[in-house]
Design a protein around this motif. Structure first.
Motif, short mmCIF file in Angstrom:
data_model
loop_
_atom_site.label_atom_id
_atom_site.label_comp_id
_atom_site.label_asym_id
_atom_site.label_seq_id
_atom_site.Cartn_x
_atom_site.Cartn_y
_atom_site.Cartn_z
N GLY A 287 6.12 12.33 -4.23
CA GLY A 287 4.81 11.79 -4.55
C GLY A 287 4.84 10.28 -4.64
O GLY A 287 5.83 9.69 -5.08
N LEU A 288 3.77 9.64 -4.20
CA LEU A 288 3.67 8.19 -4.25
C LEU A 288 2.52 7.77 -5.15
O LEU A 288 1.44 8.34 -5.09
N ASP B 25 -0.72 1.99 -3.35
CA ASP B 25 -1.86 1.82 -2.47
C ASP B 25 -1.44 1.57 -1.03
O ASP B 25 -2.08 2.02 -0.10
N ARG B 26 -0.35 0.81 -0.87
CA ARG B 26 0.14 0.49 0.47
C ARG B 26 1.64 0.68 0.52
O ARG B 26 2.32 0.60 -0.50
N MET B 27 2.14 0.92 1.75
CA MET B 27 3.59 1.07 1.91
C MET B 27 4.01 0.54 3.27
O MET B 27 3.21 0.44 4.20
N PRO C 103 0.12 7.34 1.63
CA PRO C 103 -0.37 8.68 1.34
C PRO C 103 -0.01 9.07 -0.10
O PRO C 103 0.75 8.37 -0.77
N ARG C 104 -0.52 10.15 -0.57
CA ARG C 104 -0.19 10.63 -1.92
C ARG C 104 1.21 11.26 -1.95
O ARG C 104 1.86 11.28 -2.97
N GLY D 295 -0.94 10.51 11.75
CA GLY D 295 -1.70 10.84 12.95
C GLY D 295 -0.87 10.74 14.21
O GLY D 295 -1.38 10.83 15.30
N GLY D 296 0.44 10.58 14.08
CA GLY D 296 1.29 10.48 15.25
C GLY D 296 1.71 9.05 15.47
O GLY D 296 0.94 8.12 15.29
#
Length: 160
Positions: A59-60, A63-65, A141-142, A96-97
């Protein structure tokens, strides 16, 4: 006899200045701690450096990574954090690839590599291109999925 005579105006003014300074310091403190990049790096390294094929999720709270083959950086309102991933390089797969090869996303999502790629060399080439592409900041992402897969003599740790 043991009385101290202070000028009350100066005492109150000093107390007011200390109070304003204290409120300013408290307001400048972050409301939340920085993200846990070390914990995520530990999960990534454990899967990448493992002897067996494995899948894990972490889990994250960011907000950004930004993922690179050897590090993860996370950013939130509480600050930013960076940690190095131990073990072999990871292969970042964008949501999304990948811009390089969407088949890597399919493999990360659970499709066997032999069903997504013609041969182990094509799989190894796609992973190498994904590691070499520009690793920019993305919305976090979460949950982060980590999957180590083997196809022929190729061992790759996909992260997305």
């Amino acid at each position: 006899m043991f009385e101290t005579h202070l000028d009350a105006t100066y005492a109150w003014l000093g107390l007011a200045l200390v109070s304003v300074a204290t409120v300013g310091v408290v307001a400048a403190l972050p409301a939340a701690p920085p993200p846990d990049a070390d914990g995520v790096a530990h999960t990534l390294g454990s899967v990448a450096d493992g002897e067996y094929v494995a899948t894990a999720e972490h889990g994250l709270a960011a907000d950004r990574m930004r993922l690179t083959p050897h590090a993860i950086e996370l950013e939130s309102d509480g600050g930013s954090a960076r940690s190095t991933v131990r073990g072999p390089p990871i292969t970042p797969v964008s949501p999304g690839g990948s811009a390089v090869d969407p088949q890597l996303r399919r493999v990360l999502d659970g499709v066997p590599p032999r069903a997504a790629f013609e041969d182990p060399e094509a799989f190894a080439d796609a992973a190498a291109r994904a590691r070499a592409e520009d690793h920019r900041w993305r919305t976090a992402p979460r949950r982060l999925t980590v999957r180590q897969v083997r196809y022929g003599g190729t061992r790759v740790t996909l992260v997305g």
